[in-house]
Enzyme design. Structure first.
Site, PDB file in Angstrom:
ATOM      1  N   ASN A 182       7.959  -3.111   6.299  1.00 30.56           N
ATOM      2  CA  ASN A 182       7.072  -1.747   5.681  1.00 30.56           C
ATOM      3  C   ASN A 182       5.931  -2.450   5.331  1.00 30.56           C
ATOM      4  O   ASN A 182       4.743  -1.981   4.923  1.00 30.56           O
ATOM      5  CB  ASN A 182       7.251  -1.070   5.027  1.00 30.56           C
ATOM      6  CG  ASN A 182       9.390  -0.826   5.242  1.00 30.56           C
ATOM      7  OD1 ASN A 182       9.582  -1.493   4.707  1.00 30.56           O
ATOM      8  ND2 ASN A 182       9.067   0.334   6.357  1.00 30.56           N
TER       9      ASN A 182
ATOM     10  N   VAL B 192       0.582  -1.202   2.501  1.00 31.86           N
ATOM     11  CA  VAL B 192       1.775  -1.107   2.816  1.00 31.86           C
ATOM     12  C   VAL B 192       2.470   0.285   2.603  1.00 31.86           C
ATOM     13  O   VAL B 192       2.135   0.684   2.802  1.00 31.86           O
ATOM     14  CB  VAL B 192       2.424  -1.309   1.397  1.00 31.86           C
ATOM     15  CG1 VAL B 192       4.072  -1.210   0.760  1.00 31.86           C
ATOM     16  CG2 VAL B 192       1.944  -2.710   0.829  1.00 31.86           C
ATOM     17  N   CYS B 193       3.912   0.477   3.560  1.00 33.42           N
ATOM     18  CA  CYS B 193       4.206   1.886   4.268  1.00 33.42           C
ATOM     19  C   CYS B 193       5.284   2.164   2.208  1.00 33.42           C
ATOM     20  O   CYS B 193       6.084   1.876   3.014  1.00 33.42           O
ATOM     21  CB  CYS B 193       4.863   2.059   5.231  1.00 33.42           C
ATOM     22  SG  CYS B 193       4.428   3.616   5.895  1.00 33.42           S
ATOM     23  N   LEU B 194       5.167   2.823   2.035  1.00 31.25           N
ATOM     24  CA  LEU B 194       6.089   3.192   0.601  1.00 31.25           C
ATOM     25  C   LEU B 194       5.963   4.270   0.393  1.00 31.25           C
ATOM     26  O   LEU B 194       4.837   4.195  -0.437  1.00 31.25           O
ATOM     27  CB  LEU B 194       6.205   1.536  -0.054  1.00 31.25           C
ATOM     28  CG  LEU B 194       6.980   2.409  -0.905  1.00 31.25           C
ATOM     29  CD1 LEU B 194       8.225   1.884  -0.772  1.00 31.25           C
ATOM     30  CD2 LEU B 194       6.368   0.813  -2.548  1.00 31.25           C
TER      31      LEU B 194
ATOM     32  N   CYS C 180       3.357   4.783   8.431  1.00 28.95           N
ATOM     33  CA  CYS C 180       3.565   4.535   9.671  1.00 28.95           C
ATOM     34  C   CYS C 180       4.117   5.437  10.480  1.00 28.95           C
ATOM     35  O   CYS C 180       4.214   5.585  11.357  1.00 28.95           O
ATOM     36  CB  CYS C 180       5.454   3.665   9.044  1.00 28.95           C
ATOM     37  SG  CYS C 180       5.929   4.686   7.910  1.00 28.95           S
TER      38      CYS C 180
END
EC number: 2.3.2.23
Lengths: 183, 1149
Positions: free
Chosen positions: A76, A84-86, B725
């Protein structure tokens, strides 16, 4: 002055009181680095990552921007940019959260429990899904190469000067341009 | 309550490098919000270029046949010569026997001429018929450059219906002028202005068209030319004689602003029973009171009740049950309501639901709902599925005025503190009508006798109602009503002009829910707090007499001497300038208005920023607006500046400037600027009148020192943005595709060329910088530069075609192949769940085909823009699909091999980690070497031309490429594609905007301006508004007071400031606070930290003077006259609770 600016100071304060090494970029409270240790019981243990934190004008209503400065192998985290993909520090951020939550809960959770179904680093995600052991091995290789604790101290000096300043100016819209680094 | 703040235009749209980096700082107007408004009925996806040439016709500033009705016949003498022409009667058989004059003719000189019964109407019909036949596209298609912001609200279908509508506006005092303005800006087919009376000095309080020279002329004629200027595509006519009901059949909607009930009932009966019905609106503004009545016929169909985009959800599961439970993914809350109808698509397993039949939902929850359907025997749900709301048309049965007067039904409420007003005002307006018909005049302001007479009429009418009568007829309110009855006030006209303009649009299009059927409003709180002596109401033979008759001459003087700052000169700014000019604000000797805006006029502004004309395009907004406002009221003392308001212009807007102001009016389009002005107003203790619009919605907020909270005290939730994403690899709606497309556009055409130029301008310096950085970013930059100058360098147009074709392959075939190689369709996560589960959509690669026009169009747009960056001329044949297809087919496309993935790499881990992680610095050194080689083959002066995205030019191919990128990606993921216009709304972040809601917002604010400039009003007198003209909804309420903070025996609000004199040191400041029981742990100045108890080195600063610290550390540049600086201190009390203390001013002089 209204509260939001004080929230910055309070949050920063709490972070520093929590024994995090915080290095301000300039004396502003807008951007700074925080050293983050990989959580134990994870393959990231033993590594130290420098995290660049940027508090937007609308903080805490808007989430802080978080990026890994040195490389990390993680489904991620974008390998190239460190993004950061959170969800909790993006879509589901709430002004109730603060920086201590980010460093004590969100990031450790992210490193302990990567989520390969929403990957930013597809390769890492695929490897993790197929071959956990190989994935952890890769994580360790990266950690040893890029996240040695002794390297962290030296690296940031050059970063904090002109480069950050020019970035300040480019999106300065209404924001006061902070002064140069404190002598 | 939502605050609407927007910025519109140039927004950097990078996929954030750091989470949340790029979007949020600039925007507050929620993306979702915006999209919700883009209810665009897409009729055709293709065919832009064909239409375009005919659209050019519309853009011409000169006049065209469709306006100047008789012009067709003698083209050599047509309106281009700007000749004054009088249209002569020729055919006595025409049905409208009245003086109808067209907008293109100089009406002023016409008014004295007696040109017989107007045959020109007949001619006109003929002309219009032939015109339609000639160019159908012309009359039904839309000038999208002009109307883009409005299109984003209405959609094409509504706009087409507007373009076919003929409207009558009767009564051309202030209200009529406002309504006509809004409709002409919106772009109806024709507006006929009717008025039999002449301009009086009295009218100048409210009508922005008239000047003192117009006094004595017919109102309709005097309005004609200036209204026509607003939009040449609309036929504007004047009608100056008695109106008969039969004439109404020429119109789709008729509006009366000054008509007796008797006449209104007669006309309304005719309209109501006409086939098809004619929409009828009666509206009045009398002093601070207003009314609207709508009757759109016995059976009026609303196509779209709220203008919101149909809600959707992504399905996670459906039960085999009765009723069936449908659960959706928890990414986003569902917005369905019980009773909504929905359709299903893409459901796997329970395919019975994919039949397209609308189904009703119940038990709507955040992430689930139930269906009134027995699914027990249906197939078991497997995966997938999208549920979409189906918007149902609604039929309204309007009552004619004759019936509605006695049975008014529910009134539309606006202010809950006045819930008993509408029934009373319903009587009051009828009583006023009786008064006028009996006495032949309005009540006189200040005349107790007239007021008593009106009150007694109300009493009589009320008594006759029997059980339906009002308990309390509120004589005090009726007295105010009587006093102001003759006056049309500009703010009321602006507000009602917006409301009624919107109702006409609804009547013509079926878009949005009409007002059903009565609306009453008053703003008596705007009256001065001190009682006004009746002598003070007397006319002074000035243009403000109408306003004076309501407020008295004392307040008038205050208005004229006010020092006002209007921040922004866009849509809101233009309306504000008109309003304040008419009110006489800053028109006295002591008065001064400053307006500032750093923007220039663009074509898309003209559909609502009505002080601008097409010949002003490119000029500074504030200057043009100021000069237009001066022609509305020559006594206006106005200064126009082109400075953006912000910390960088504090030398222009300095302390003295702020200290001298009476009031600040925001007319801004972005939240950051609003917050800045808010802080300044807080600091200088100035009232701030804030407003904003979004499509049919608007809000107003009053910020009054010490009485109300400040603007920044409450905020909209920040806008949602798609996770990175998702945008990178897993888009599931068109927004994701467009976000990606903009980011790619910028990378390919702006950033990389700029990076190339940076290298070429100074190769050594650039290389050194990259070596020093030594990180992945630097390496990436170098790779792009090298790629651009080496492998992908273009020298001919064919090279550009090759590049674009290979980009197609890379984006829409190879990357997808790689992704589904890494994550095959049956891939499972560590827990065994399918990887490709909702909301992720499984992609499929595209196979390029020159026969597919959308593929070809992508390559065309891509190669044209690529050629532009390399300065390569673009051949003429590029738009010929056949030739283009031939050229594209020449391109050799290498076979794609997926990168042998991680499984294999794991075996070789000992040797290298993968290409991604080779030491960056080694790669950087190699890249620099290659670049040096490469540079030798380039001409020394060679530079690329970076392209900056410009959404508002339909000929530049930018939106073509972005729409192409987004749609091809959408096709990969089976996401519905969008047309270029809708792509532009989303990718260009076009803020939907219409004239009506803007006008209403400024009217509401100016009603508050009376209170502010009078002074002495309590917080209960002020009003904030949230309104949505689409529903319609008005929510008007008292502002919230500021939060009071208490500590020990102290209390303060955000409006307070603490002052510490005597040039203290840091230690002294901390001590001073300590004495109040406050422990300071952090002290900052601007965005710079002066002191934080955690930093050991800050201890060294203890004995420095604060002013010196500010200069040294924060680099604060204090002007020489400034004797203080302000610091923000974070404190705790002795129990370690944070205490939010006021800003502290440190005096050092």
């Amino acid at each position: 002055m209204s509260s939001p600016s004080k929230r910055r100071e309070m949050d920063l304060m709490k972070l520093m009181m929590g024994d995090y090494k915080v290095e301000m970029i300039n004396d502003g409270m807008q951007e700074f680095y925080v050293d983050f240790h990989g959580p134990s019981e994870s393959p990231y243990h033993g590594g130290v990552w420098r995290i660049r934190v940027e508090l937007p004008d609308a903080y805490p209503y808007k989430s802080p921007s978080i990026g890994f400065v040195n490389k990390i192998y993680h489904p991620n985290v974008d390998e190239m940019s460190g993004s950061v993909c959170l969800d909790v520090i993006n879509q589901t951020w709430s002004p109730m959260f603060d920086l201590v939550n980010v460093f004590e809960v969100f990031l450790p959770q992210l490193l302990l429990y990567p989520n390969p179904s929403d990957p930013l680093n597809g390769e890492a995600a695929a490897l993790m899904m197929r071959d956990r052991a190989a994935y952890e091995q890769r994580v360790k290789e990266y950690r040893e190469k890029y996240a040695k604790p002794e390297d962290i101290g030296a690296a940031p000096e050059e970063k904090s000067s002109d480069e950050e300043l020019s970035e300040d100016e480019s999106d300065s819209s209404d924001e006061q341009v902070a002064g140069k680094a404190d002598p | 309550m939502l605050k609407l703040g927007f910025l519109g235009f140039i927004v950097s749209f990078l996929v954030p490098i750091f989470v949340g980096f790029a979007l949020g700082d600039y925007l507050n107007c929620s993306y979702k919000f915006l999209i919700a408004f883009l209810v665009v009925v897409i009729l055709s996806i293709m065919g832009f270029s064909g239409v375009f040439s005919s659209l050019l016709h519309y853009m011409l500033p000169r006049k065209r046949a469709c306006e100047g009705v008789a012009v067709h016949e003698d083209t050599d003498n047509n309106n281009e010569n700007k000749k004054i022409r009088i249209l002569e009667a020729a055919d006595p058989t025409v049905k409208i026997s009245s003086d109808v004059v067209c907008g293109e003719n100089n009406c002023n000189s016409n008014s004295s001429d007696n040109h017989g019964s107007g045959s020109l109407v007949k001619k006109e019909e003929k002309e219009e018929a032939s015109f339609m036949a000639l160019g159908d596209a012309n009359s039904t298609d839309i000038d999208e450059d002009l109307h883009s912001r409005q299109l984003a609200v209405y959609g094409r279908e509504t706009m087409r219906r507007l373009f076919a509508s003929n409207i009558l506006v009767s009564g051309m005092q202030g209200l009529g002028a406002e309504i006509a303005k809004n409709l002409i800006l919106a772009g109806v087919k024709s507006v006929t202005l009717h008025d039999e009376g002449v301009v009086e000095l009295w009218d100048l309080s409210s009508n922005f068209i008239f000047s003192e020279d117009d006094v004595g002329k017919n109102r309709a004629l005097a309005s004609l030319q200036k209204l026509q200027e607003l939009n040449n595509a609309v036929v504007v006519r004047a009608l100056t004689t008695n109106l008969t009901k039969e004439q109404l059949s020429d119109f789709q909607a008729v509006v009366f602003t000054d008509i007796s009930f008797e006449k209104a009932i007669e006309f309304n009966d005719y309209c109501h029973n006409h086939q098809p019905p004619i929409a009828f609106i009666k509206t009045e503004v009398r002093g601070l009171f207003g009314s609207v009545f709508c009757d759109f016929g016995p059976e009026f169909t609303i196509v779209d009740v709220d203008g919101e985009e149909p809600h959707t959800g992504i399905i996670a599961s459906i039960s085999n049950d009765n009723p069936a439970l449908v659960s959706c993914v928890d990414d986003e809350r569902l917005e369905f309501q019980d009773g909504d109808l929905v359709v299903f698509s893409e459901v796997h397993g329970m395919t019975e639901l994919n039949d397209g039949k609308p189904r009703k939902i119940k038990n709507a929850r955040a992430y689930s709902f139930t269906l009134e359907e027995d699914t027990t025997n249906y197939g078991a749900y497997v995966k997938g599925g999208i549920v979409t709301q189906v918007k149902q048309p609604k039929v309204l049965n309007f009552k004619p005025l004759r019936e509605a007067l006695t049975e008014p039904g529910d009134f539309l409420l606006s202010d809950f503190s006045k819930f008993d007003r509408p029934p009373l005002l319903h009587l009051a307006f009828q009583a006023l009508d009786k008064f006028v018909s009996e006495l032949g005049r309005f009540p006189v302001a200040g005349s107790e006798e007239d007021a008593q007479k009106l009150i007694s009429i109300v009493t009589n009418v009320n008594e006759s109602l029997g059980d339906g009568r009002q308990e309390d007829i509120n004589p005090k309110l009726l007295r105010h009503f009587a006093f102001g009855a003759k006056a049309v006030l500009n703010p009321m006209a602006a507000m009602f002009g917006g409301i009624v303009g919107q109702e006409v649009v609804k009547a013509c299009s079926g878009k949005f829910h009409p007002l059903f059927q009565f609306f009453y409003f008053d703003s008596v709180e705007s009256l001065p707090t001190e009682p006004v002596d009746s002598i003070d109401f007397r006319p002074l033979n000035s243009r403000y007499d109408a306003q004076i008759s309501v407020f008295g001459s004392k307040l008038q003087k205050k208005l004229e001497d006010a020092k006002v700052f209007i921040v922004g000169s866009g849509a809101l700014g233009c309306e504000f300038l008109k309003n304040v000019a008419l009110m006489g604000v800053s028109c006295g000797n002591e008065g001064k208005l400053t307006i500032t805006d750093d923007d220039v006029i663009e074509k898309s502004n003209l559909s609502r920023q009505f002080l601008f004309r097409d010949w002003n395009i490119g000029q500074a907004k504030s200057t043009v607006a100021a000069s237009a406002a001066t022609s509305i009221n020559p006594r206006f003392n106005i200064e126009a500046l082109q400075n953006r308001v912000g910390p960088e212009t504090e030398n222009v807007f300095d302390d003295t400037f702020w200290e001298n102001l009476s009031v600040v009016i925001n007319a801004l389009d972005n939240v950051n600027a609003r917050l800045y002005v808010d802080q300044r107003c807080l600091y200088f203790q100035k009232p701030l009148l804030e407003s904003g619009t979004l499509g049919a919605k608007c809000n107003t907020q009053m910020v009054i020192p010490h009485l109300t909270e400040n603007y920044g005290a409450s905020r909209d939730p920040p806008e949602k943005q798609a996770p990175m994403c998702t945008v990178h690899s897993f888009p599931h709606n068109i927004d994701h595709c467009l976000t990606w497309a903009r980011s790619e556009f910028e990378g390919l055409l702006e950033k990389t060329p700029a990076e190339v130029n940076a290298y070429l301008s100074n190769p050594n310096e650039y290389s050194t910088a990259m070596i020093n950085a030594g990180d992945a970013q630097a390496r990436d930059n170098l790779e792009r530069v090298l790629e651009c100058l080496e492998n992908e360098r273009c020298e001919t147009f064919q090279d550009c075609i090759t590049w674009a074709r290979l980009k197609f392959e890379d984006y829409f075939a190879n990357r997808v192949k790689q992704l589904i190689y890494t994550f095959p369709e049956d891939a499972a996560t560590s827990t065994g769940a399918p990887f490709w589960s909702a909301p992720k959509r499984f992609p499929r690669p595209l196979q390029f085909s020159a026969a597919d026009l959308s593929h070809l169009h992508f390559v065309m747009a891509g190669s044209i823009l690529r050629a532009e960056t390399f300065g390569i001329p673009i051949p003429d044949w590029v738009k010929n699909p056949k030739k283009m297809a031939e050229a594209v087919d020449k391109v050799m496309v290498p076979e794609f091999q997926p990168k042998k993935d991680v499984k294999i790499v794991t075996d070789e881990k000992a040797t290298s980690i993968s290409t991604g992680s080779i030491d960056d610095s080694a790669v950087i050194a190699e890249l620099i070497m290659k670049l040096k080689q490469c540079q030798k083959n380039l001409a020394p002066e060679f530079r690329m031309k970076p392209i900056q995205f410009e959404k508002d030019d339909d000929t530049n191919f930018h939106m073509d490429l972005i729409a192409g990128l987004a749609n091809m990606r959408a096709r990969n993921y089976s996401i519905p594609e969008v047309d270029k216009l809708k792509a532009k709304f989303i990718a260009g972040r076009i803020i939907p905007a219409i004239a009506t809601s803007t006008a209403m917002a400024t009217g509401l604010v100016c009603l508050e301006l009376y209170k502010v400039l009078d002074g002495g009003h309590k917080v209960e007198d002020y009003r904030n508004t949230f309104a949505n003209l689409a529903l319609p909804l008005f929510s008007i309420a008292e502002p919230l007071p500021p939060k009071v903070i208490k500590h020990e025996n102290l209390s303060w609000t955000v409006w307070d400031r603490w002052i510490l004199k005597g040039n203290p040191t840091l230690r002294e400041l901390i001590q001073w606070l300590k004495e109040k029981g406050l422990n300071a742990y952090s002290i900052s100045c601007g965005s710079c930290l002066l002191y934080n108890s955690m930093f050991p080195r800050h201890k060294d600063r203890m004995d420095k003077k604060l002013v010196d610290l500010a200069r040294e550390v924060a680099k604060v540049d204090l002007p020489t006259y400034r004797r203080h600086l302000d610091v923000v201190v974070a404190c705790e009390d002795d129990e370690d609770n944070d205490v939010d203390i006021p800003q502290v001013s440190i005096y050092f002089g």
